[in-house]
Design a protein around this motif. Structure first.
Motif, mmCIF file in Angstrom:
data_model
loop_
_atom_site.group_PDB
_atom_site.id
_atom_site.type_symbol
_atom_site.label_atom_id
_atom_site.label_comp_id
_atom_site.label_asym_id
_atom_site.label_seq_id
_atom_site.Cartn_x
_atom_site.Cartn_y
_atom_site.Cartn_z
ATOM 1 N N ASP A 229 59.297 58.812 -28.079
ATOM 2 C CA ASP A 229 59.798 57.483 -28.431
ATOM 3 C C ASP A 229 61.218 57.298 -27.899
ATOM 4 O O ASP A 229 62.131 56.893 -28.621
ATOM 5 C CB ASP A 229 59.771 57.284 -29.950
ATOM 6 C CG ASP A 229 60.064 55.827 -30.337
ATOM 7 O OD1 ASP A 229 59.815 54.935 -29.511
ATOM 8 O OD2 ASP A 229 60.566 55.608 -31.463
ATOM 9 N N GLU A 230 61.384 57.591 -26.598
ATOM 10 C CA GLU A 230 62.694 57.423 -25.992
ATOM 11 C C GLU A 230 62.554 56.844 -24.584
ATOM 12 O O GLU A 230 61.528 57.022 -23.921
ATOM 13 C CB GLU A 230 63.458 58.753 -25.940
ATOM 14 C CG GLU A 230 62.850 59.792 -25.035
ATOM 15 C CD GLU A 230 63.684 61.069 -24.961
ATOM 16 O OE1 GLU A 230 64.557 61.272 -25.846
ATOM 17 O OE2 GLU A 230 63.458 61.865 -24.035
ATOM 18 N N ARG B 52 71.358 48.517 -22.973
ATOM 19 C CA ARG B 52 70.526 47.787 -23.938
ATOM 20 C C ARG B 52 70.914 46.320 -24.002
ATOM 21 O O ARG B 52 72.090 45.963 -23.897
ATOM 22 C CB ARG B 52 70.660 48.408 -25.332
ATOM 23 C CG ARG B 52 70.257 49.877 -25.410
ATOM 24 C CD ARG B 52 68.759 50.049 -25.359
ATOM 25 N NE ARG B 52 68.372 51.468 -25.463
ATOM 26 C CZ ARG B 52 67.124 51.891 -25.593
ATOM 27 N NH1 ARG B 52 66.138 50.993 -25.650
ATOM 28 N NH2 ARG B 52 66.843 53.170 -25.665
ATOM 29 N N SER C 156 69.434 42.256 -25.801
ATOM 30 C CA SER C 156 68.558 41.656 -26.811
ATOM 31 C C SER C 156 68.447 40.158 -26.570
ATOM 32 O O SER C 156 69.306 39.536 -25.941
ATOM 33 C CB SER C 156 69.100 41.912 -28.223
ATOM 34 O OG SER C 156 70.355 41.271 -28.399
ATOM 35 N N GLU D 184 64.145 43.420 -27.723
ATOM 36 C CA GLU D 184 65.190 44.296 -27.182
ATOM 37 C C GLU D 184 64.759 44.752 -25.796
ATOM 38 O O GLU D 184 63.567 44.772 -25.476
ATOM 39 C CB GLU D 184 65.418 45.495 -28.106
ATOM 40 C CG GLU D 184 65.928 45.109 -29.482
ATOM 41 C CD GLU D 184 66.141 46.307 -30.382
ATOM 42 O OE1 GLU D 184 65.635 47.403 -30.027
ATOM 43 O OE2 GLU D 184 66.799 46.163 -31.422
ATOM 44 N N PHE E 79 61.036 45.484 -25.632
ATOM 45 C CA PHE E 79 60.499 46.051 -26.867
ATOM 46 C C PHE E 79 60.429 44.980 -27.955
ATOM 47 O O PHE E 79 61.280 44.089 -28.020
ATOM 48 C CB PHE E 79 61.381 47.206 -27.358
ATOM 49 C CG PHE E 79 61.449 48.373 -26.414
ATOM 50 C CD1 PHE E 79 60.656 49.497 -26.626
ATOM 51 C CD2 PHE E 79 62.298 48.360 -25.316
ATOM 52 C CE1 PHE E 79 60.704 50.572 -25.764
ATOM 53 C CE2 PHE E 79 62.356 49.435 -24.447
ATOM 54 C CZ PHE E 79 61.562 50.547 -24.669
ATOM 55 N N GLY F 133 60.432 47.762 -31.962
ATOM 56 C CA GLY F 133 60.683 49.136 -31.540
ATOM 57 C C GLY F 133 59.668 49.703 -30.572
ATOM 58 O O GLY F 133 59.816 50.841 -30.120
ATOM 59 N N LYS F 134 58.629 48.947 -30.236
ATOM 60 C CA LYS F 134 57.577 49.422 -29.344
ATOM 61 C C LYS F 134 57.567 48.617 -28.042
ATOM 62 O O LYS F 134 57.850 47.423 -28.054
ATOM 63 C CB LYS F 134 56.210 49.315 -30.019
ATOM 64 C CG LYS F 134 56.048 50.204 -31.246
ATOM 65 C CD LYS F 134 56.161 51.683 -30.872
ATOM 66 C CE LYS F 134 55.971 52.576 -32.082
ATOM 67 N NZ LYS F 134 56.133 54.022 -31.723
#
Length: 567
Positions: free
Chosen positions: A85-86, A256, A258, A263, A450, A453-454
């Motif tokens: 998960d990175e 990163r 948003s 994200e 994302f 979170g996915k």
């Protein structure tokens, strides 16, 4: 605007197409050339993962899209590791040779020659990074042997390949860039190849077989490396065997961004494309752009003004972080974004757009280098992507910079050398000036979006500085207008830098053109597509993948509806 509505609007019809969105359940691959996509899809069918598929695609593209990428290319790879998960970014971008100095492109009169002259000389050739990037991707995340991944590329090179429309168009447009060795491939006996002709690339097949036997390192030490340096030396370039041997990629944390409840993971500087899209999304968020029609002049006006703001900042502040401190925190801070957003005056063209002062919002020493217009980035590149049954995501944008790169082909080895050093600003004293061991600023933007979170969406595009605009618009079409993926890519696009003419695709509505012209914009209507987006959308809840390839190249998206070999 919701993710469920976006997914509900995906109008997928089958598992492979260049005409509409396709569906997959056990994997998806997309690239700008059908045969390369098929190479990646077959890897997924045989049980490989997204990293394996992207490696196979890149190698295949060396044979079928060698005018835009290949052994001499560089690029960025954004990779999501589902097991950990990175997300990481492999920076396989060109590095300037050790002998590079800031006055690299100045002639004896201390003037900068025209782009065509400086970009077709060996002094423009940088240390190629993409093969080392693929080696790193394979070592860290790959599961299949390299011998298997390179097989499709070897077949495509050593067997007759039917020339497609991309080859014909590129040769017709850019044949003047080709040196004599390259003409033997693209213009045999002086006659340009056209769609339907067959081409066999025995020299390239030999090179690929050397890599198959000795690994990607053969490009940096050994027979291929020696051939590269011999060719560069014979043409008075700078790349040496020591430069190749010392080249390293890095595995970086992404930049990163948003937008609403999404994200994003982008390549960080020296990549400037990720920063630009991240800043643009923050500028645009309060506009609620979907209140205007997807083909409305209001939408295109807001995009034009936002692009001018961001690209002014990009050309002023973004550089290789090893050489200059950058105010990234300030550039992306809410206070600075609000300050910049105020310069978009509805509905009036701002004649005075320039870069801002983000140092007010970040501690640090402002750099003293002089602001300048951006370097003239190459208008062609290639983007490709894959998602596997385990949820790993790989997105890569790679390039030899201009079409045909430097135009210099390595004799006996069948691949073109890049002209990546022209991504530097040719004027000494600028933040993006050439220098020894330095990365030029790039606009490549292989991103992963994302939700919750996915991974939800991955896309990218070629197009030099226009990459930013193409990526941004497709994102807005999906996230705000909730469009089918293929249709989101197909909407006519626009590009604008600070003071240059606004580029519009010819299909753009005539009323939009008239309105923008009346507002004082100088328009440049393009008959060719701006960018070439490849994208995959992921429905995490139902385990469905949606893919699409831009219609302007002979690309394809292929989805797997049946389980891969071995379950």
């Amino acid at each position: 605007m919701g993710i469920k509505e976006i997914i509900r609007n995906q109008n997928a019809r089958d598992d492979r197409s260049r005409e509409h969105t396709v569906r997959g359940k056990y994997g998806m691959a997309a690239s700008a050339v059908e045969e390369a996509t098929e190479a990646g899809a077959q890897v997924l069918r045989d049980g490989g993962n997204a990293a394996d598929a992207v490696i196979a695609i890149q190698l295949a593209l060396a044979a079928v899209e060698g005018m835009n990428t290949g052994i001499g290319a560089s690029g960025f790879i954004t990779y999501y590791d589902a097991g950990r998960d990175e997300t990481k970014v492999i920076n396989a971008h060109t590095v300037a040779p050790e002998a590079t100095e800031p006055d690299l492109f100045l002639n004896q009169e201390n003037e900068v020659p025209p782009f065509i002259k400086r970009s077709t000389r060996a002094e423009a050739v940088g240390i190629p990074g993409i093969m080392k990037g693929m080696e790193t991707l394979h070592d860290k995340w790959g599961t299949m042997p390299l011998e298997r991944l390179i097989d499709p590329a070897i077949r495509l090179a050593e067997e007759p390949y039917r020339v497609d429309s991309l080859w014909e168009k590129t040769i017709k447009m850019m044949h003047y860039r080709l040196h004599d060795e390259a003409k033997k491939v693209f213009m045999p006996k002086g006659v340009p190849l056209v769609e339907g002709d067959s081409v066999t690339q025995k020299d390239l097949a030999k090179t690929l077989k050397i890599i198959q036997e000795h690994g990607f390192s053969a490009v940096y030490e050994g027979e291929i490396a020696e051939a590269i340096t011999d060719t560069v030396r014979a043409n008075n370039g700078l790349v040496t065997s020591e430069d190749l041997r010392n080249y390293r990629v890095s595995i970086d944390e992404p930049l990163r961004g948003s937008y609403r409840d999404y994200e994003f993971a982008f390549p960080a500087p020296p990549n400037g494309g990720g920063f630009a899209v991240a800043q643009l999304l923050k500028i645009l968020e309060p506009f609620n752009i979907s209140q205007y029609g997807v083909n409305s002049w209001e939408k295109y006006f807001i995009l034009t003004e936002a692009l001018r703001l961001t690209l002014a900042d990009k050309s002023t502040y973004i550089a290789d972080p090893e050489f200059k401190e950058m105010p990234i925190e300030g550039l992306l801070s809410d206070a600075y974004i609000a300050e910049r957003r105020k310069q978009i005056r509805l509905w009036k063209r701002n004649k005075d757009i320039s870069y801002g002062d983000p140092w007010k919002y970040q501690d640090g020493e402002p750099n003293s280098l002089v602001h300048s217009e951006p370097a003239e980035e190459g208008n062609e590149t290639t983007h490709f992507t894959a998602v596997d049954r385990w949820g790993n995501v790989a997105a890569c944008t790679s390039s030899i910079e201009r079409m045909f790169g430097s135009g210099i082909m390595v004799p006996g080895y069948g691949f073109l050398l890049n002209n990546d050093l022209t991504d530097f600003n040719p004027h000494p004293g600028r933040v993006n000036e050439p220098d020894s061991g330095k990365h030029a600023v790039s606009s490549k933007t292989p991103l992963i979006a994302f939700h919750g979170g996915k991974p939800f969406l991955t896309l990218g595009s070629p197009g030099g500085s226009t990459i930013v605009s193409s990526v941004l618009q497709v994102l807005l079409h999906v996230l705000d207008y909730e469009m089918d993926l293929n249709e989101a890519i197909a909407v006519p696009r626009i590009f604008s830098s600070v003071n240059d003419p606004v580029q519009l695709e010819v299909e753009l509505d005539d009323e939009v053109k008239k309105k923008l012209s009346a507002m004082g914009y100088d328009l440049n209507v393009k008959t060719l597509r701006i960018g070439d987006v490849q994208a995959i959308l992921i429905d995490q809840e139902n385990g469905i993948l949606y893919g699409a390839a831009d219609r302007t190249r002979p690309g394809l998206a292929i989805g797997l509806l049946e389980p891969p070999a071995g379950g």
